[in-house]
Design a protein around this motif. Sequence first.
Motif, PDB file in Angstrom:
ATOM      1  N   CYS A   9       0.884  -1.218   0.187  1.00 45.50           N
ATOM      2  CA  CYS A   9       0.086   0.032   0.065  1.00 45.50           C
ATOM      3  C   CYS A   9       0.968   1.409   0.136  1.00 45.50           C
ATOM      4  CB  CYS A   9      -0.656  -0.040   1.181  1.00 45.50           C
ATOM      5  SG  CYS A   9      -1.847   1.592   1.476  1.00 45.50           S
ATOM      6  N   CYS A  12       0.221   3.299   3.961  1.00 44.02           N
ATOM      7  CA  CYS A  12       0.671   2.729   5.287  1.00 44.02           C
ATOM      8  C   CYS A  12       1.844   1.758   5.147  1.00 44.02           C
ATOM      9  CB  CYS A  12      -0.808   1.817   5.941  1.00 44.02           C
ATOM     10  SG  CYS A  12      -1.113   0.544   4.767  1.00 44.02           S
ATOM     11  N   CYS A  40      -4.646   0.260   0.046  1.00 45.04           N
ATOM     12  CA  CYS A  40      -5.183  -1.132   0.620  1.00 45.04           C
ATOM     13  C   CYS A  40      -6.775  -0.737   0.761  1.00 45.04           C
ATOM     14  CB  CYS A  40      -4.447  -1.624   1.851  1.00 45.04           C
ATOM     15  SG  CYS A  40      -4.550  -0.440   3.238  1.00 45.04           S
ATOM     16  N   CYS A  43      -6.968   1.768   4.048  1.00 50.02           N
ATOM     17  CA  CYS A  43      -6.551   2.996   3.715  1.00 50.02           C
ATOM     18  C   CYS A  43      -7.676   3.930   2.904  1.00 50.02           C
ATOM     19  CB  CYS A  43      -5.407   3.183   3.034  1.00 50.02           C
ATOM     20  SG  CYS A  43      -3.932   2.787   4.227  1.00 50.02           S
TER      21      CYS A  43
HETATM   22 ZN    ZN Z   1      -2.850   1.028   3.383  1.00 45.76          ZN
END
Ligand code: ZN
Length: 102
Positions: A9, A12, A40, A43
């Motif tokens: 991601c 994150c 992701c 997020c």
């Molecule tokens: Zn993420």
Amino acid sequence: MSTEFLTICELCKRKGVNLTEHHLTPREAGGKNLPTALLCTTCHKQIHALFTNKELALNLNTVQKLHDDEKIQRYLKWVEKQPVSAEFTIKKSRHVRKKNKR
Ligand SMILES: [Zn+2]
Ligand SMILES: [Zn+2]
């Protein structure tokens, strides 16, 4: 070395997550052909729960800006401790729910 396809991601930086495409400038705000980020699902949901499309288009149209946001910082500290496989129900903050109402 694993030959497994590793997804990361952009926000994150967790590995092995399910990625979704986020329009950094929302399509509704003219971002159809502008850069996207691979985030992701957690997020991605979090971003849209915290901010309206207008706020995203005006102030948070790069991954770096998102990353530097105070609310996202708090979220990142939390999410990095969560297992990648976890699914979360993320509630939209009241101010987003209100603003998206037509
Ligand atoms: Zn993420
Ligand atoms: Zn998005």
